[in-house]
Scaffold this motif. Structure first.
Motif, PDB file in Angstrom:
ATOM      1  N   LEU A 146     -86.633 103.253  54.680  1.00  0.00           N
ATOM      2  CA  LEU A 146     -87.153 102.011  54.101  1.00  0.00           C
ATOM      3  C   LEU A 146     -88.349 102.279  53.197  1.00  0.00           C
ATOM      4  CD1 LEU A 146     -87.180  99.737  57.289  1.00  0.00           C
ATOM      5  CD2 LEU A 146     -85.567  99.617  55.416  1.00  0.00           C
ATOM      6  N   ILE A 189     -90.382  99.250  51.545  1.00  0.00           N
ATOM      7  CA  ILE A 189     -90.971  98.123  52.293  1.00  0.00           C
ATOM      8  C   ILE A 189     -92.486  98.115  52.167  1.00  0.00           C
ATOM      9  CG2 ILE A 189     -91.577  97.791  54.711  1.00  0.00           C
ATOM     10  CD1 ILE A 189     -88.957  96.796  55.199  1.00  0.00           C
ATOM     11  N   TYR A 231     -94.831  94.444  57.210  1.00  0.00           N
ATOM     12  CA  TYR A 231     -93.780  95.021  58.035  1.00  0.00           C
ATOM     13  C   TYR A 231     -94.358  95.554  59.335  1.00  0.00           C
ATOM     14  CZ  TYR A 231     -90.029  98.224  59.347  1.00  0.00           C
ATOM     15  OH  TYR A 231     -89.040  98.890  60.025  1.00  0.00           O
ATOM     16  N   TRP A 283     -79.737  91.190  65.050  1.00  0.00           N
ATOM     17  CA  TRP A 283     -80.695  91.959  64.247  1.00  0.00           C
ATOM     18  C   TRP A 283     -81.658  91.066  63.460  1.00  0.00           C
ATOM     19  CZ3 TRP A 283     -82.182  92.206  59.222  1.00  0.00           C
ATOM     20  CH2 TRP A 283     -82.964  93.309  58.855  1.00  0.00           C
ATOM     21  N   GLY A 284     -82.920  91.436  63.480  1.00  0.00           N
ATOM     22  CA  GLY A 284     -83.911  90.889  62.544  1.00  0.00           C
ATOM     23  C   GLY A 284     -84.811  89.794  63.087  1.00  0.00           C
ATOM     24  N   GLY A 285     -86.038  89.777  62.551  1.00  0.00           N
ATOM     25  CA  GLY A 285     -86.978  88.692  62.802  1.00  0.00           C
ATOM     26  C   GLY A 285     -87.947  88.922  63.938  1.00  0.00           C
ATOM     27  N   GLU A 286     -87.532  89.628  64.983  1.00  0.00           N
ATOM     28  CA  GLU A 286     -88.382  89.737  66.186  1.00  0.00           C
ATOM     29  C   GLU A 286     -89.673  90.501  65.897  1.00  0.00           C
ATOM     30  OE1 GLU A 286     -85.983  91.878  65.578  1.00  0.00           O
ATOM     31  OE2 GLU A 286     -86.990  93.771  66.004  1.00  0.00           O
ATOM     32  N   ASP A 287     -89.602  91.477  64.984  1.00  0.00           N
ATOM     33  CA  ASP A 287     -90.811  92.248  64.662  1.00  0.00           C
ATOM     34  C   ASP A 287     -91.764  91.409  63.801  1.00  0.00           C
ATOM     35  OD1 ASP A 287     -88.899  92.300  62.686  1.00  0.00           O
ATOM     36  OD2 ASP A 287     -89.080  94.414  62.223  1.00  0.00           O
ATOM     37  N   ASP A 288     -91.184  90.584  62.910  1.00  0.00           N
ATOM     38  CA  ASP A 288     -92.021  89.684  62.100  1.00  0.00           C
ATOM     39  C   ASP A 288     -92.735  88.689  63.023  1.00  0.00           C
ATOM     40  OD1 ASP A 288     -90.783  90.860  59.814  1.00  0.00           O
ATOM     41  OD2 ASP A 288     -89.109  89.473  60.024  1.00  0.00           O
ATOM     42  N   ARG A 347     -82.652  83.674  62.458  1.00  0.00           N
ATOM     43  CA  ARG A 347     -83.966  84.328  62.573  1.00  0.00           C
ATOM     44  C   ARG A 347     -85.034  83.656  61.699  1.00  0.00           C
ATOM     45  NH1 ARG A 347     -81.228  87.323  58.825  1.00  0.00           N
ATOM     46  NH2 ARG A 347     -82.445  88.451  57.273  1.00  0.00           N
TER      47      ARG A 347
HETATM   48  C1  BGC Z   1     -86.410  91.446  59.175  1.00  0.00           C
HETATM   49  C2  BGC Z   1     -87.124  92.447  60.036  1.00  0.00           C
HETATM   50  C3  BGC Z   1     -86.826  93.843  59.539  1.00  0.00           C
HETATM   51  C4  BGC Z   1     -87.199  93.945  58.069  1.00  0.00           C
HETATM   52  C5  BGC Z   1     -86.878  95.304  57.490  1.00  0.00           C
HETATM   53  C6  BGC Z   1     -86.845  91.631  57.740  1.00  0.00           C
HETATM   54  O1  BGC Z   1     -86.167  90.724  56.913  1.00  0.00           O
HETATM   55  O2  BGC Z   1     -86.732  90.135  59.590  1.00  0.00           O
HETATM   56  O3  BGC Z   1     -86.698  92.305  61.353  1.00  0.00           O
HETATM   57  O4  BGC Z   1     -87.573  94.778  60.266  1.00  0.00           O
HETATM   58  O5  BGC Z   1     -86.508  92.949  57.322  1.00  0.00           O
HETATM   59  O6  BGC Z   1     -85.559  95.625  57.580  1.00  0.00           O
END
Ligand code: BGC
Length: 363
Positions: free
Chosen positions: A229, A232, A237, A262-267, A307
């Motif tokens: 990545l 990013i 991030y 997949w996605g969103g939980e880290d945000d 998400r």
């Molecule tokens: C997602 C994250 C992911 C990031 C990078 C974001 O759109 O919500 O969960 O880590 O993209 O892939």
């Protein structure tokens, strides 16, 4: 090398070098010498590190590292043992990663001794950190072995007091990374007084051991730079690998439990930390550099289509969605030599009803 070249010149020009078996040996050495750049190239290509090693090799370290605050959880010495030095003596900086290793045999004998559940402590001093590494896991056996092969010697070199927890849902459950991280947090604390938690993707490998797996006063986004990545913006991030102290994690009520897929939980975690005034710190990219192991699409982890909607209610949900609303059933707990494996069942209906509740509130 120079001697060989001189000898080669003499051999061809004046026939002065040894004869018989000695000459053959010398010739073999000369051939190996000539081939060494090629062999080196083949070796690098077979390792995952090929794309990172050279640019990151010559980075300057610890003395120049930003000070994020010492982990103050461990300041006393016990018995005759002294507190470990701030800079562990055996750090090597950038080390190579061998993805072709598919067993843990290299670690057995070297690290195994009598430890269960992969709990390691430096024998020579009292560690400065009590770190639990939590890995949300499913169906990535090879990645897990490569990670353990890399991370265990890495953490031993850092003189960490640590254990690795691998949390896996039953096969019929949609993957929920954040929920598994919360379970790992709670279960790890049942075994030991960990003060620092590293929430870790199974397919990310830290490139340099100067990336300390410790917690400072503020949480730290560890995987600042990632071979997959590169584009990013790391300010927004917080994925991959994050270090959060026990107290800060409890203060933000952990991760949200509602991000299935997949996605969103880290945000969401990043927002929680920001709202509770725990700004994320970061090492410079040269230190927070990770190798991302390649993998095919995860069938059990589809991209979450709710998400973004969940992120809109993230702040309002924080108090009641997280550690305080965690519900799960332990199916297996196994203290393996290098890690603790926890398999869990998750009541999807319980969490779906919460998602519906928040969706209704939104309208
Ligand atoms: C997602 C994250 C992911 C990031 C990078 C974001 O759109 O919500 O969960 O880590 O993209 O892939």
């Amino acid at each position: 090398m120079r001697t060989f070249l001189v000898c080669l010149w003499k051999m061809t020009a004046f026939q002065l070098c040894p004869r018989g078996p000695k000459k053959k040996l010398l010739l073999a050495l000369l051939v190996a010498c000539a081939l060494s750049p090629v062999l080196k190239y083949v070796n690098v290509v077979s390792n995952v590190v090929s794309d990172v090693i050279s640019p990151w090799r010559n980075i300057a370290f610890l003395e120049e590292m930003p000070d994020f605050g010492e982990d103050t959880s461990q300041t006393k010495t016990t018995g005759s043992k002294q507190l470990c030095p701030k800079k562990a003596p055996n750090l090597v900086g950038v080390s190579s990663i061998n993805e072709s290793l598919v067993t843990l045999e290299g670690l057995i004998g070297k690290y195994i001794s009598s430890r269960t559940g992969g709990h390691f402590k430096p024998p020579e001093c009292v560690s400065r950190t009590k770190t639990a590494v939590i890995v949300a896991y499913r169906n990535r056996q090879r990645h897990l072995v490569v990670l353990l092969n890399h991370l265990i010697p890495f953490l031993v070199r850092q003189q960490a007091d640590f254990a690795i927890f691998v949390v896996e849902p039953l096969p019929n459950v949609t993957f929920n990374r954040a929920l598994l991280m919360n379970i790992g947090f709670v279960e790890a604390l049942k075994t030991y007084n960990f003060t620092c938690f590293i929430f870790h993707d199974v397919d990310l490998l830290p490139v340099t051991d100067h990336n300390l797996y410790r917690c400072g006063a503020t949480p730290r986004h560890m995987a600042v730079s990632n071979s997959k990545l590169d584009n990013i913006s790391f300010d927004e991030y917080a994925g991959g690998v994050v270090a959060v102290s026990r107290d800060v994690y409890q203060h933000v009520n952990g991760h949200s439990n509602l991000y299935f897929g997949w996605g969103g939980e880290d945000d969401d975690l990043l927002y929680r930390l920001q709202w509770k005034h725990h700004p994320m710190s970061r090492y410079p990219p040269a230190i927070g550099r990770y190798i991302a192991l390649k993998h095919a699409d995860d069938k059990g982890n589809p991209v979450s289509d709710i998400r973004l909607a969940l992120l809109e209610t993230a702040e309002k949900r924080m108090a009641e969605d997280g550690l305080t609303s965690l519900k799960y059933k332990i199916i297996h707990r196994e203290y393996k030599p290098f890690y603790t494996w926890i398999q869990v069942d998750i009541d999807m209906k319980y969490y779906s009803s919460m998602v519906s509740k928040w969706q209704q509130k939104q309208h």
